[in-house]
Design a protein around this motif. Sequence first.
Motif, mmCIF file in Angstrom:
data_model
loop_
_atom_site.group_PDB
_atom_site.id
_atom_site.type_symbol
_atom_site.label_atom_id
_atom_site.label_comp_id
_atom_site.label_asym_id
_atom_site.label_seq_id
_atom_site.Cartn_x
_atom_site.Cartn_y
_atom_site.Cartn_z
ATOM 1 N N LEU A 185 0.697 4.187 -2.762
ATOM 2 C CA LEU A 185 0.585 5.595 -2.391
ATOM 3 C C LEU A 185 1.629 6.438 -3.124
ATOM 4 O O LEU A 185 1.328 7.546 -3.587
ATOM 5 C CB LEU A 185 0.751 5.741 -0.877
ATOM 6 N N GLN A 239 0.593 7.220 -6.538
ATOM 7 C CA GLN A 239 -0.459 8.218 -6.663
ATOM 8 C C GLN A 239 0.101 9.623 -6.863
ATOM 9 O O GLN A 239 -0.609 10.519 -7.356
ATOM 10 C CB GLN A 239 -1.366 8.198 -5.421
ATOM 11 N N PHE A 298 0.826 -1.213 0.000
ATOM 12 C CA PHE A 298 0.000 0.000 0.000
ATOM 13 C C PHE A 298 0.862 1.266 0.000
ATOM 14 O O PHE A 298 0.452 2.295 -0.544
ATOM 15 C CB PHE A 298 -0.944 -0.008 1.199
ATOM 16 N N SER A 316 -5.679 8.406 -0.223
ATOM 17 C CA SER A 316 -4.898 7.178 -0.070
ATOM 18 C C SER A 316 -3.947 7.273 1.107
ATOM 19 O O SER A 316 -3.786 6.315 1.874
ATOM 20 C CB SER A 316 -4.112 6.901 -1.365
#
Length: 299
Positions: free
Chosen positions: A98, A101, A94, A114
């Motif tokens: 991120l 992003q 994750f 996020s």
Amino acid sequence: MAQGASPRRVPWIKRLFMSPASRKRLAEAEAAEAAVGARRTVYVNVELPPSALDGHGRAPQYPANQIRTAKYTVLSFVPKNLFEQFRRAANMYFLFLLILQFVPAVTTGSPGLSALALFTIVFLTMAKDGYEDSRRSASDREANRAPAFVLGNSWVNTNKPPSHFFRPRGIMRLLWSDSGAGGTAGGAGLGVAPAAMTHASDVDIGIESGAWLRTEWRHLHVGDIVLLRDGDAVPADVLLLSTSEDDGSCFVETKNLDGETNLKAKAALASTAHLVSPPRLAQFTCTVDAEPPNTQLYS
């Protein structure tokens, strides 16, 4: 004498991704293997020979008699906890998403949302770990500060490190746990047991007269002569010298070690069973050759 196998070698990259339980088991195995052959010689009322002194002419520095099950200190909590969280594959995945992003070419949504979701999970996990570790620290303090009685008056433990041995002060205490290196003759004596803790036989065994000094478990040292009364927990690995029974026998409960509640019979040696008073203990001389600490309960 047979020698033990050399300590196992585990690559550092593999250690990095091991679980805390696996790292603990590996550390215990390495410590046990490294201790093979490292026997302890304890001198009771005997001046230490030159061969038993270190390079500075001092008594050997044995580990402190205190337990520490807490994983963190005040200063190491945040970096160590973050490292352990992002060592997990899910959190690393994750975090990677991120980071993507923030790349305009591949972003599919709001980076802020996020980041908020990931940081919320990390913060809640950190709060949970901090609470659990604070409970472990409180349990450690309760055990380390439990009362114990050691032979006092003018008796001196020759195996004890000097009272001027380095002890951390101020902010250093946040990084270095108290080893209890200081104290008075006979151990880190804190004074005579208060009247509120007096047992029915305290006068007979000399506690109120100062023959035994009240201290804490964490301040016990190798070579201290410790007094245990009926119902007391055993604060360390001890050698039974004598008891209040004529035959030097006693019964020990080991449920904290192996879960068994049945009492196990123990008996003192015939050569030490007569040591039932502080003056006799203060004059008793011997040398104890002990095996290194290990996890073998029945051998």
